[in-house]
Design an enzyme around this catalytic site. Structure first.
Site, short mmCIF file in Angstrom:
data_model
loop_
_atom_site.label_atom_id
_atom_site.label_comp_id
_atom_site.label_asym_id
_atom_site.label_seq_id
_atom_site.Cartn_x
_atom_site.Cartn_y
_atom_site.Cartn_z
N ASP A 24 80.04 38.78 49.71
CA ASP A 24 79.60 39.93 48.92
C ASP A 24 78.20 40.30 49.41
OD1 ASP A 24 79.42 41.92 47.01
OD2 ASP A 24 80.23 40.68 45.41
N ASP B 146 72.05 42.17 44.31
CA ASP B 146 72.73 43.29 43.66
C ASP B 146 72.29 43.45 42.20
OD1 ASP B 146 74.08 43.64 46.00
OD2 ASP B 146 75.96 42.75 45.32
N ARG C 28 73.55 49.81 52.98
CA ARG C 28 73.02 49.37 51.68
C ARG C 28 71.62 48.74 51.80
NH1 ARG C 28 78.09 46.62 48.35
NH2 ARG C 28 79.62 48.28 48.74
#
Length: 450
Positions: free
Chosen positions: A285, A289, A341
């Site tokens: 992942d 985050d 990202r």
């Protein structure tokens, strides 16, 4: 006694303070208040703050506090003195609206219940402090938190986060709690999942799988040379957490650090976070985050590298309840050997300044789903698309794009008019020139604290 009880019922059924109507919870409370006089209760009594009820804002309520309490007719009848770790709080007899909105130790002994706030407006149910009271004028002795024997390395002191982690409150971590040094996964799990405030020093290499659920009022700091391998840290609704100087690698299924479910006042600083880009996009992942209504977060001076998807702020287009949350400051981070990202954003207000984004094969800063992103003095190097607004269902809004340096990078893809938003907090005193970002950030970011 029956006449006395009737008078108590009549008095408390009409009592209020400001706009607050306060009634005792049941008939046994009436009997207790009527039968106990202040003179019969001596010494220091302990409150179980973990069972307090939230009364909105900074106010918490504890029922069944004996002795004469305040009322409309006798607004200063209570003789209660309240203590936090032995230090007296106050002022007493405070208006309930002031306890909720201002806090800072204000309290009221009203209609048999105690309405109170912590000295620093933290949550008394989880801040690990001892709350006591007296009715006869007794004073408490200061309670010193237990401290482990001295260790070679101590947490870096005196610094505080720039940006949103210092807005509408402070992020102080485990200050005032026990200092614990851990060197095994079981010891780290026990320490971070405790309800007590604590400063946790991580020593050596710790390996495992999955994630640890970090509770509120914690500082987790890696000692030089330490690492956490395969295990992530999750802030799931917790608050007032500092993570510094941690090296976290190769966490499968979960992100290395996750901040979610209304977690707030979180500071992640000087960490080294990585996986690899050899296993494909779905094996790991992200690295760091933030989502699901998290708020007041600062992510500073971190190295995020060797990952396809290092930083995500806003987990999905469908998470419209993130609107009004996701206030995040991203500053002085070093992204390299990543795909995209850096970060990707949705819904929130995100301030991105003085970051070094190097060798990104996709987009750098993604701004979508109505997110408002202010950029200041970032350095984009070898980026396919430095700033991009149109890869999700709706674009977002960007300001400050002209302040950045775009070295050997292609053009931005911004489809919306420039935003005028600038964060209200002070940051210009620490803002460095965009041209100097590569040298300063590459030297200072990561687990470099000593």
């Amino acid at each position: 006694m029956s006449l006395l009880l009737l008078l108590v019922v009549l008095t408390f059924s009409k009592c209020k303070k400001g706009s607050d109507v306060a009634t005792l919870e049941n008939s046994s409370d009436l009997t207790e208040v009527a039968s106990l006089s202040t003179s019969s209760i001596t010494g220091i009594k302990t409150i179980d703050a973990t069972k307090a009820f939230s009364d909105a804002g900074f106010s918490y309520k504890v029922i069944n506090i004996p002795g004469a309490s305040d009322s409309e007719r006798t607004p200063k009848a209570s003789t209660l003195r309240l203590f936090e770790n032995g230090k007296e709080l106050g002022p007493a007899h405070a208006m309930h609206a002031d306890i909720r909105n201002l806090g800072k130790g204000r309290f009221s002994h009203w209609a048999g219940s105690l309405y109170f706030s912590a000295s620093d407006n933290t949550n008394p149910r989880t801040n690990g402090r001892t709350y006591t009271y007296s009715l006869d004028g007794s004073t408490a002795s200061a309670i010193s938190p237990p401290v482990t024997p001295p260790v070679t390395e101590q947490p870096v002191a005196g610094s505080a986060p720039v940006g949103f982690a210092s807005v509408d409150g402070k992020t102080t971590g485990g200050i005032g709690g026990q200092t614990i040094t851990v060197s095994s996964l079981s010891a780290l799990k026990t320490a971070v999942e405790s309800n007590a405030a604590s400063i946790i020093l991580v020593s050596g290499k710790i390996t495992g799988t999955g994630f640890l659920n970090v509770k509120s009022n914690k500082t987790i700091q890696g000692l030089p040379g330490s690492s956490l391998e395969g295990v992530g840290l999750m802030m799931y609704g917790s608050s007032n957490v500092i993570i510094r100087n941690m090296t976290i690698r190769n966490v499968v299924t979960y992100s290395n650090i996750i901040i979610k479910e209304g977690a707030h006042h979180i500071w992640v600083d000087h960490c080294d976070l990585s996986s690899d880009r050899n296993h494909g996009w779905d094996y790991y992942d992200g690295l760091l985050d933030v989502g699901k209504r998290a708020d007041y977060v600062t992510l500073s001076w971190n190295r995020l590298h060797d990952s396809h998807i290092p930083m995500l702020i806003g987990f999905g287009d469908e998470n419209t309840d993130d609107i009004g949350h996701l206030r995040v400051t991203v500053n002085n981070n070093y992204f390299y050997n990543v795909s995209e990202r850096q970060p990707s954003t949705r819904f929130g207000y995100i301030h991105v300044f003085n970051n070094y984004l190097q060798n990104g094969s996709g987009y750098g800063i993604g701004v979508t789903m109505g997110a408002t992103v202010r950029t200041d003095n970032n350095y984009f190097e070898n980026q396919a698309v430095p700033i991009y607004t149109d890869y999700n269902a709706k674009p977002g809004y960007v300001s400050g794009a002209a302040t950045n340096v775009y070295a050997n990078s292609k053009a931005n893809r911004i489809s919306t008019a420039a935003s005028t938003w600038v964060p209200a907090y002070e940051y210009k005193s620490v803002l460095i020139a965009a041209a100097n970002v590569p040298a300063v950030v590459s030297a200072g970011a990561g687990a470099t604290l000593r």
